[in-house]
Design an enzyme around this catalytic site. Structure first.
Site, PDB file in Angstrom:
ATOM      1  N   GLY A  54       0.760  -1.149   0.010  1.00  0.00           N
ATOM      2  CA  GLY A  54       0.199  -0.257   0.095  1.00  0.00           C
ATOM      3  C   GLY A  54       0.851   1.269   0.036  1.00  0.00           C
ATOM      4  O   GLY A  54       0.263   2.188  -0.154  1.00  0.00           O
ATOM      5  N   HIS A  55       2.303   1.228  -0.075  1.00  0.00           N
ATOM      6  CA  HIS A  55       2.908   2.278   0.049  1.00  0.00           C
ATOM      7  C   HIS A  55       4.052   2.316  -0.775  1.00  0.00           C
ATOM      8  O   HIS A  55       5.247   2.011  -0.500  1.00  0.00           O
ATOM      9  CB  HIS A  55       3.735   2.417   1.432  1.00  0.00           C
ATOM     10  CG  HIS A  55       4.283   3.838   1.897  1.00  0.00           C
ATOM     11  ND1 HIS A  55       5.429   4.097   1.536  1.00  0.00           N
ATOM     12  CD2 HIS A  55       3.464   4.919   2.227  1.00  0.00           C
ATOM     13  CE1 HIS A  55       5.638   5.318   2.140  1.00  0.00           C
ATOM     14  NE2 HIS A  55       4.481   5.785   2.604  1.00  0.00           N
ATOM     15  N   PHE A  56       3.866   2.615  -1.979  1.00  0.00           N
ATOM     16  CA  PHE A  56       2.908   3.043  -2.870  1.00  0.00           C
ATOM     17  C   PHE A  56       2.612   2.112  -3.922  1.00  0.00           C
ATOM     18  O   PHE A  56       3.678   1.498  -4.559  1.00  0.00           O
ATOM     19  CB  PHE A  56       2.906   4.581  -3.361  1.00  0.00           C
ATOM     20  CG  PHE A  56       3.071   5.577  -2.380  1.00  0.00           C
ATOM     21  CD1 PHE A  56       2.201   5.879  -1.584  1.00  0.00           C
ATOM     22  CD2 PHE A  56       4.445   6.070  -1.963  1.00  0.00           C
ATOM     23  CE1 PHE A  56       2.190   7.090  -0.599  1.00  0.00           C
ATOM     24  CE2 PHE A  56       4.622   6.950  -1.172  1.00  0.00           C
ATOM     25  CZ  PHE A  56       3.724   7.476  -0.396  1.00  0.00           C
TER      26      PHE A  56
END
Length: 154
Positions: A54-56
Site C-alpha cells: 500500500g506504500h505506494f
C-alpha cells in the site's frame, strides 16, 4: 567505531534481544557494536515487505516512520547489550524523535545501513544520534530517545 566486538550479531541473537517479530522486526544483522556506545547494523529491504502493498502501489517506498523504527531497534540493541540494564520484565519504548530528516527514498533491493552513536543515558532515558544510509547516501538522520519501563506499568 573503536573497541567494537568482532562478533556479528545474527538474526537469532537479535530475536533473543528484541521482542519484535515479523513483520515488525527491522534489523537483520549487526556488523559492529560497542555496547552502550555505537552500532552498525542493517536491514535488507525486499519487495516482500508487507508495507509495499500500500506504500505506494506501483512505486514502492519504505515509510519514513519505519526507517526511524529500524534505527530505534538498533538503538535498543545497544542498550540491551550493556550489563548496566536489567531487562527482565522490561520493554524499551520511544520517548522522543527529534530533528529527523529524510534525504532519499528507500526502495526494494536497498541495504539500509543503521548507525547509532553518541549514546547518552540519564536515569532510565537513553538518547542517541541516528543515521540510516543506502550505498553511502544518507536516507534519514536524527535523534531518538527511549526509556526502559516495566511491562506491568503498561
Amino acid at each position: 567505531m573503536s573497541n567494537s566486538t568482532p562478533d556479528i550479531i545474527d538474526i537469532k541473537k537479535i530475536m533473543g534481544m528484541l521482542p519484535h517479530r515479523y513483520p515488525f522486526l527491522l534489523v537483520d544483522r549487526v556488523e559492529e557494536i560497542t555496547p552502550g556506545e555505537s552500532i552498525r547494523a542493517y536491514k535488507n529491504v525486499t519487495m516482500n515487505e508487507p508495507f509495499f502493498q500500500g506504500h505506494f502501489p506501483g512505486l514502492p517506498v519504505m515509510p519514513g516512520v519505519l526507517i526511524v523504527e529500524a534505527l530505534a531497534q538498533a538503538g535498543g540493541i545497544i542498550v540491551l547489550s550493556t550489563d548496566e540494564v536489567d531487562t527482565e520484565d522490561k520493554v524499551f519504548l520511544f520517548t522522543g524523535i527529534n530533528k529527523v530528516k529524510f534525504r532519499r527514498p528507500v526502495v526494494p533491493g536497498d541495504k539500509l545501513v543503521l548507525e547509532i552513536s553518541d549514546v547518552k543515558r540519564k536515569m532510565h532515558i537513553w538518547k542517541m544520534k541516528c543515521v540510516a544510509t543506502v550505498d553511502g547516501e544518507v536516507a534519514a538522520q536524527g535523534e531518538v530517545s527511549a526509556a526502559i519501563v516495566d511491562k506491568e506499568s503498561m
